[in-house]
Motif scaffolding. Sequence first.
Motif, short mmCIF file in Angstrom:
data_model
loop_
_atom_site.label_atom_id
_atom_site.label_comp_id
_atom_site.label_asym_id
_atom_site.label_seq_id
_atom_site.Cartn_x
_atom_site.Cartn_y
_atom_site.Cartn_z
N PHE A 30 0.83 -1.20 0.00
CA PHE A 30 0.00 0.00 0.00
C PHE A 30 0.87 1.26 0.00
CE2 PHE A 30 -3.71 -2.47 1.84
CZ PHE A 30 -4.51 -2.26 0.73
N ARG A 34 0.93 4.28 -2.67
CA ARG A 34 0.67 5.69 -2.34
C ARG A 34 1.78 6.59 -2.83
NH1 ARG A 34 -0.99 3.58 2.46
NH2 ARG A 34 0.90 4.18 3.58
N PHE A 36 3.60 6.09 -5.47
CA PHE A 36 3.36 6.27 -6.91
C PHE A 36 2.26 7.29 -7.16
CE2 PHE A 36 0.55 5.24 -10.40
CZ PHE A 36 1.40 5.43 -11.47
N LEU A 37 1.16 7.18 -6.37
CA LEU A 37 0.04 8.10 -6.59
C LEU A 37 0.46 9.54 -6.29
CD1 LEU A 37 -2.85 5.99 -5.08
CD2 LEU A 37 -2.54 6.59 -7.45
N ARG A 41 0.34 12.71 -8.89
CA ARG A 41 -0.30 14.02 -8.66
C ARG A 41 0.69 15.15 -8.89
NH1 ARG A 41 -2.46 11.20 -4.42
NH2 ARG A 41 -1.07 12.16 -2.91
N ALA B 31 -3.78 1.56 6.59
CA ALA B 31 -2.98 1.65 5.36
C ALA B 31 -3.90 1.64 4.15
CB ALA B 31 -1.99 0.49 5.30
N ARG B 32 -4.91 0.78 4.20
CA ARG B 32 -5.82 0.70 3.07
C ARG B 32 -6.62 2.00 2.93
NH1 ARG B 32 -10.44 -3.30 3.71
NH2 ARG B 32 -8.78 -4.68 4.37
N ARG B 34 -5.68 5.01 3.91
CA ARG B 34 -4.83 6.07 3.37
C ARG B 34 -4.67 5.91 1.87
NH1 ARG B 34 -1.70 5.24 8.02
NH2 ARG B 34 -0.22 3.93 6.93
N THR B 35 -4.51 4.66 1.43
CA THR B 35 -4.35 4.43 -0.01
C THR B 35 -5.62 4.80 -0.75
OG1 THR B 35 -2.90 2.63 0.59
CG2 THR B 35 -3.61 2.72 -1.68
N ALA B 38 -5.68 8.42 -1.12
CA ALA B 38 -4.73 8.87 -2.14
C ALA B 38 -5.31 8.68 -3.54
CB ALA B 38 -3.42 8.10 -2.00
N TRP B 39 -6.03 7.59 -3.74
CA TRP B 39 -6.69 7.39 -5.04
C TRP B 39 -7.71 8.49 -5.29
CZ3 TRP B 39 -5.96 4.35 -9.17
CH2 TRP B 39 -5.06 3.29 -9.03
N ARG B 41 -7.69 11.53 -4.10
CA ARG B 41 -6.99 12.78 -4.42
C ARG B 41 -6.50 12.77 -5.86
NH1 ARG B 41 -4.73 12.11 0.64
NH2 ARG B 41 -2.75 11.34 -0.18
N THR B 42 -6.01 11.61 -6.32
CA THR B 42 -5.51 11.54 -7.69
C THR B 42 -6.65 11.76 -8.68
OG1 THR B 42 -3.90 9.96 -6.88
CG2 THR B 42 -4.13 10.14 -9.24
N SER B 45 -7.42 15.32 -8.77
CA SER B 45 -6.42 16.09 -9.52
C SER B 45 -6.72 16.07 -11.00
CB SER B 45 -5.02 15.51 -9.28
OG SER B 45 -4.69 15.58 -7.93
N PHE B 46 -7.12 14.88 -11.51
CA PHE B 46 -7.51 14.82 -12.92
C PHE B 46 -8.70 15.74 -13.18
CE2 PHE B 46 -4.98 10.97 -13.34
CZ PHE B 46 -4.56 11.07 -14.64
N THR B 78 -9.48 -1.68 -5.03
CA THR B 78 -8.58 -2.11 -3.96
C THR B 78 -9.32 -2.82 -2.84
OG1 THR B 78 -7.56 0.00 -4.39
CG2 THR B 78 -6.65 -1.30 -2.59
N GLY B 90 -2.11 -5.14 -8.22
CA GLY B 90 -2.88 -4.45 -9.24
C GLY B 90 -2.06 -3.52 -10.09
N ARG B 93 -3.75 -1.05 -12.81
CA ARG B 93 -4.36 0.26 -12.48
C ARG B 93 -3.31 1.35 -12.49
NH1 ARG B 93 -6.45 -0.05 -6.95
NH2 ARG B 93 -4.48 -1.07 -6.57
N LEU B 94 -2.12 1.04 -11.96
CA LEU B 94 -1.07 2.05 -11.92
C LEU B 94 -0.56 2.33 -13.32
CD1 LEU B 94 0.83 0.97 -8.72
CD2 LEU B 94 -1.29 2.19 -8.98
N ILE B 97 -2.87 4.77 -14.87
CA ILE B 97 -2.63 6.15 -14.46
C ILE B 97 -1.45 6.74 -15.22
CG2 ILE B 97 -1.81 7.58 -12.55
CD1 ILE B 97 -3.63 6.32 -10.78
#
Lengths: 132, 123
Positions: A30, A34, A36-37, A41, B31-32, B34-35, B38-39, B41-42, B45-46, B78, B90, B93-94, B97
């Motif tokens: 994870f 993060r 990478f994300l 951004r 952790a999940r 937060r991730t 983060a998704w 927020r990304t 951003s788009f 996720t 995964g 998915r990255l 992006i």
Amino acid sequence: MSWSRRIADLLPGSITRDAGGTEPDPRFTFANERTFLAWSRTALALVVAGLGIVQLLPPFPRVPVGRHLLGIPLIVLGAVLAVAAYVEWGRSQRALRRGEPLPQSILPWILAATVTAIAVIAAIVVLVSTLR
Amino acid sequence: MTVPPPVPPPAPPPGPPRPGDDPEERDPGLARERTSLAWTRTALSFAALGGAVLKVNVVTGLLILAVAPVIWQAGRVTRGRSQAGLPVVGAARLFLIAISIVAVSLLCLAVAVFGRSAPGALR
């Protein structure tokens, strides 16, 4: 290692399939994701900054290409960072699976070098456009 | 009559944890979470970039705006995967992006070079 092999290693699937080792602690996976994300951004922010400079700023007096000189490198840097972040994520994920130390990241170096270069160009453009 | 030696508690299995382990046992979902944020927020951003480009070029702006819900949906995958005990990697998915950002920056490059500029929009 041949180039086609290197590119095939970057495709999704190969990182999980042939990386060897065991599935790492999910928290590490994870955290790597993060990171990478966050880099992607940053890349998007650079693209929007470059487009804003070219399209929204008034032109610099006496430097007609000044806005393009500043904005286009920022947009290109955004694309480069996105690809580099993906490569870096794959390298880190492999290292996590094999229990090896994490590889040295080149992303901060790319970002710092390019932003410094763009700042120098910006200073020159501003000086030329204000001074006679 | 001899007393049997005390049985030591079972040692935790050696090596890194295996995919079947529940991540909640070690980090209660943080952790999940937060991730997942983060998704989000990304994806935002788009959307923000698309909104900014919309002022310059409507078609390009709409194209970039359309990417945002795709990224949002990709981030939601996720949760199901890690609850099902599947590896949470995964890579696809990255990769999506990274490809999206390259495509978006090429679009923005075209808009910056060939688009009619709106000089003095910030004057």
